[in-house]
Motif scaffolding. Structure first.
Motif, PDB file in Angstrom:
ATOM      1  N   GLY A  48      55.902  42.161  41.876  1.00  0.00           N
ATOM      2  CA  GLY A  48      55.676  43.065  43.201  1.00  0.00           C
ATOM      3  C   GLY A  48      56.846  44.105  43.221  1.00  0.00           C
ATOM      4  N   LEU A  49      57.649  43.733  42.658  1.00  0.00           N
ATOM      5  CA  LEU A  49      58.766  44.442  42.944  1.00  0.00           C
ATOM      6  C   LEU A  49      60.204  45.959  42.516  1.00  0.00           C
ATOM      7  CD1 LEU A  49      61.086  42.591  46.121  1.00  0.00           C
ATOM      8  CD2 LEU A  49      59.108  44.791  46.454  1.00  0.00           C
ATOM      9  N   PHE A  50      59.946  44.996  40.984  1.00  0.00           N
ATOM     10  CA  PHE A  50      60.678  45.840  39.896  1.00  0.00           C
ATOM     11  C   PHE A  50      60.279  47.005  39.688  1.00  0.00           C
ATOM     12  CE2 PHE A  50      63.594  42.028  38.606  1.00  0.00           C
ATOM     13  CZ  PHE A  50      64.499  42.139  39.717  1.00  0.00           C
ATOM     14  N   PRO A  51      58.575  46.951  39.115  1.00  0.00           N
ATOM     15  CA  PRO A  51      57.681  48.088  38.624  1.00  0.00           C
ATOM     16  C   PRO A  51      58.485  49.319  39.522  1.00  0.00           C
ATOM     17  CG  PRO A  51      56.680  46.374  38.692  1.00  0.00           C
ATOM     18  CD  PRO A  51      57.889  46.331  39.242  1.00  0.00           C
ATOM     19  N   ALA A  52      58.352  49.315  40.860  1.00  0.00           N
ATOM     20  CA  ALA A  52      58.600  50.491  41.996  1.00  0.00           C
ATOM     21  C   ALA A  52      59.972  50.660  41.481  1.00  0.00           C
ATOM     22  CB  ALA A  52      57.672  50.156  42.565  1.00  0.00           C
ATOM     23  N   ALA A  53      60.799  49.629  42.238  1.00  0.00           N
ATOM     24  CA  ALA A  53      62.313  50.029  42.035  1.00  0.00           C
ATOM     25  C   ALA A  53      62.792  50.365  40.819  1.00  0.00           C
ATOM     26  CB  ALA A  53      62.842  48.544  42.960  1.00  0.00           C
ATOM     27  N   LEU A  54      62.559  49.605  39.230  1.00  0.00           N
ATOM     28  CA  LEU A  54      63.419  50.197  38.410  1.00  0.00           C
ATOM     29  C   LEU A  54      62.987  51.707  37.607  1.00  0.00           C
ATOM     30  CD1 LEU A  54      63.457  46.761  36.855  1.00  0.00           C
ATOM     31  CD2 LEU A  54      64.860  47.536  38.918  1.00  0.00           C
ATOM     32  N   ALA A  55      61.388  51.318  38.161  1.00  0.00           N
ATOM     33  CA  ALA A  55      61.383  53.005  37.985  1.00  0.00           C
ATOM     34  C   ALA A  55      61.994  54.485  38.691  1.00  0.00           C
ATOM     35  CB  ALA A  55      59.987  52.949  37.699  1.00  0.00           C
ATOM     36  N   VAL A  60      65.261  42.500  52.156  1.00  0.00           N
ATOM     37  CA  VAL A  60      64.177  43.305  51.083  1.00  0.00           C
ATOM     38  C   VAL A  60      63.167  43.201  52.194  1.00  0.00           C
ATOM     39  CG1 VAL A  60      63.283  43.433  49.067  1.00  0.00           C
ATOM     40  CG2 VAL A  60      65.308  42.971  49.207  1.00  0.00           C
ATOM     41  N   LEU A  61      62.453  42.523  52.232  1.00  0.00           N
ATOM     42  CA  LEU A  61      61.323  42.555  53.552  1.00  0.00           C
ATOM     43  C   LEU A  61      60.982  40.449  53.832  1.00  0.00           C
ATOM     44  CD1 LEU A  61      57.886  42.025  51.599  1.00  0.00           C
ATOM     45  CD2 LEU A  61      59.779  41.508  50.265  1.00  0.00           C
ATOM     46  N   ASP A  62      60.198  40.662  54.914  1.00  0.00           N
ATOM     47  CA  ASP A  62      59.864  39.304  55.324  1.00  0.00           C
ATOM     48  C   ASP A  62      58.658  38.929  54.603  1.00  0.00           C
ATOM     49  OD1 ASP A  62      62.035  38.069  56.827  1.00  0.00           O
ATOM     50  OD2 ASP A  62      61.149  38.465  58.785  1.00  0.00           O
ATOM     51  N   ARG A  97      75.013  49.580  45.471  1.00  0.00           N
ATOM     52  CA  ARG A  97      73.946  50.187  46.904  1.00  0.00           C
ATOM     53  C   ARG A  97      72.163  50.592  46.456  1.00  0.00           C
ATOM     54  NH1 ARG A  97      75.742  47.497  51.198  1.00  0.00           N
ATOM     55  NH2 ARG A  97      78.120  47.582  50.876  1.00  0.00           N
ATOM     56  N   ALA A  98      72.662  51.825  44.995  1.00  0.00           N
ATOM     57  CA  ALA A  98      71.273  52.467  45.088  1.00  0.00           C
ATOM     58  C   ALA A  98      70.281  51.622  44.190  1.00  0.00           C
ATOM     59  CB  ALA A  98      71.894  53.214  43.471  1.00  0.00           C
ATOM     60  N   ALA A  99      70.798  50.139  44.086  1.00  0.00           N
ATOM     61  CA  ALA A  99      69.616  48.715  43.768  1.00  0.00           C
ATOM     62  C   ALA A  99      69.174  48.834  45.087  1.00  0.00           C
ATOM     63  CB  ALA A  99      70.360  48.233  42.965  1.00  0.00           C
ATOM     64  N   VAL A 100      69.886  48.195  46.106  1.00  0.00           N
ATOM     65  CA  VAL A 100      69.649  47.800  47.686  1.00  0.00           C
ATOM     66  C   VAL A 100      68.408  48.531  48.047  1.00  0.00           C
ATOM     67  CG1 VAL A 100      70.235  46.646  49.303  1.00  0.00           C
ATOM     68  CG2 VAL A 100      71.320  46.325  47.881  1.00  0.00           C
ATOM     69  N   ARG A 101      68.811  50.081  48.321  1.00  0.00           N
ATOM     70  CA  ARG A 101      68.141  50.842  48.369  1.00  0.00           C
ATOM     71  C   ARG A 101      66.620  50.809  48.108  1.00  0.00           C
ATOM     72  NH1 ARG A 101      72.431  54.223  48.638  1.00  0.00           N
ATOM     73  NH2 ARG A 101      72.369  55.316  47.173  1.00  0.00           N
ATOM     74  N   ALA A 119      60.026  47.801  48.640  1.00  0.00           N
ATOM     75  CA  ALA A 119      59.127  46.523  49.435  1.00  0.00           C
ATOM     76  C   ALA A 119      58.978  47.348  50.810  1.00  0.00           C
ATOM     77  CB  ALA A 119      60.704  45.595  50.334  1.00  0.00           C
ATOM     78  N   ARG A 120      58.984  48.172  50.892  1.00  0.00           N
ATOM     79  CA  ARG A 120      58.064  48.491  51.891  1.00  0.00           C
ATOM     80  C   ARG A 120      56.701  49.294  51.507  1.00  0.00           C
ATOM     81  NH1 ARG A 120      63.219  50.468  54.069  1.00  0.00           N
ATOM     82  NH2 ARG A 120      63.917  52.318  52.789  1.00  0.00           N
TER      83      ARG A 120
END
Length: 300
Positions: free
Chosen positions: A105-112, A166-168, A286-290, A296-297
């Protein structure tokens, strides 16, 4: 002068307890581990390993030097973090893990996004359950791990780690479309005492949470099937084989024969990311956390 790579090998041996475990963590062969340790023993003129059955163990001198190695490597990590922070550049390699639904749910968008915004950063990711991800960060095998706990069962964190939310993630009850409770606005866990459950693997944190939660409501769970992935669980629900907890993250697309109903208890899990405190100033962290928080949003 002590060689840093050989101290890293000793540290891996102390943490993993075997030559093969150290080799896996360092991504080298067992022969390379043995060679590094032989060189380190010659450098310090002391025996650091002793045979222990078919394996090896650290001698008193080995344990002593391993304690120093852990502190030295931590200081090196801190120095690298400070230098990277001073440069202000998001570069190098970043190793991270996530439990399966977060990876989906998170890696495709975050890592791209990380690749597009920081082409000098090389990211390596893997799926790991929360406990394994935390252990990997503690050992230094990973830089970041996306983990979770539940509203009524927190995940204990070892000293020396930092975390950020990251999210609830709200969770509903998933049931076959023809289930007796499928048309309800909400259901109480107490109404499911006779239902068969589809849950996670034995010993996994989410499975233990479900058993704890149901038993706290006076329900002895009837566990019919186990599956690590949400979509496998949903397939079993669609086939009429039981009910399951369905967090929002990683849930979609929903099978046609499955409906979700909110629980009266408002079940929720907290998803967050952890890293070592001595790496706190690294711009890549820091960049990865952002990027994870931005991804997540978009979940919904």
């Amino acid at each position: 002068m002590l060689n840093l790579e050989r101290l890293r090998t000793l540290d891996a041996l102390a943490r993993h307890g075997s030559v093969s475990g150290a080799a896996d963590a360092l991504h080298v062969t067992t022969s390379a581990v043995s060679q590094q340790m032989s060189k380190l023993e010659r450098e310090v003129s002391q025996q650091l390993l002793a045979k222990n059955g078919r394996g090896v163990r650290l001698t008193d001198a080995g344990r002593l030097l391993a304690e120093h190695a852990a502190r030295i490597l931590s200081q090196v990590e801190l120095a690298q973090s400070d230098l990277e922070a001073q440069r202000g550049q998001v570069v190098g390699e970043l190793r991270l893990s996530a439990f399966p639904t977060a990876a989906r749910g998170l890696f495709p968008a975050a890592l791209a996004d990380l690749r597009a915004e920081h082409p000098g950063l090389r990211v390596r990711s893997t799926e790991l359950e929360p406990e394994a991800g935390i252990a990997g960060v503690v050992r230094g095998d990973l830089d970041l791990a996306v983990v979770l706990d539940w509203y009524n069962k927190p995940m204990p964190l070892p000293d020396g780690l930092v975390k950020a939310p990251v999210l609830d993630d709200p969770a509903d009850l998933a049931m076959p479309a023809g289930h007796r409770l499928a048309g309800r606005d909400e259901v109480d866990l107490g109404e499911l005492a006779e239902d068969e459950w589809i849950t996670w693997g034995e010993g996994e944190f989410c499975h233990e949470w479900l058993m704890f939660t149901l038993r706290s409501r006076g329900i002895e769970p009837i566990v019919a099937h186990r599956a690590a992935e949400t979509h496998t669980q949903m397939g079993l629900v669609e086939a009429g084989l039981g009910v399951c907890i369905a967090p929002l993250l990683g849930r979609h697309p929903m099978p046609a024969g499955v409906v979700t109903v909110p629980l009266r208890q408002r079940v929720r899990r907290h998803v967050y990311v952890v890293w070592r405190a001595d790496a706190d100033r690294r711009p890549s962290i820091r960049a990865a956390v952002r990027a994870l928080q931005d991804a997540a949003r978009k979940v919904g």
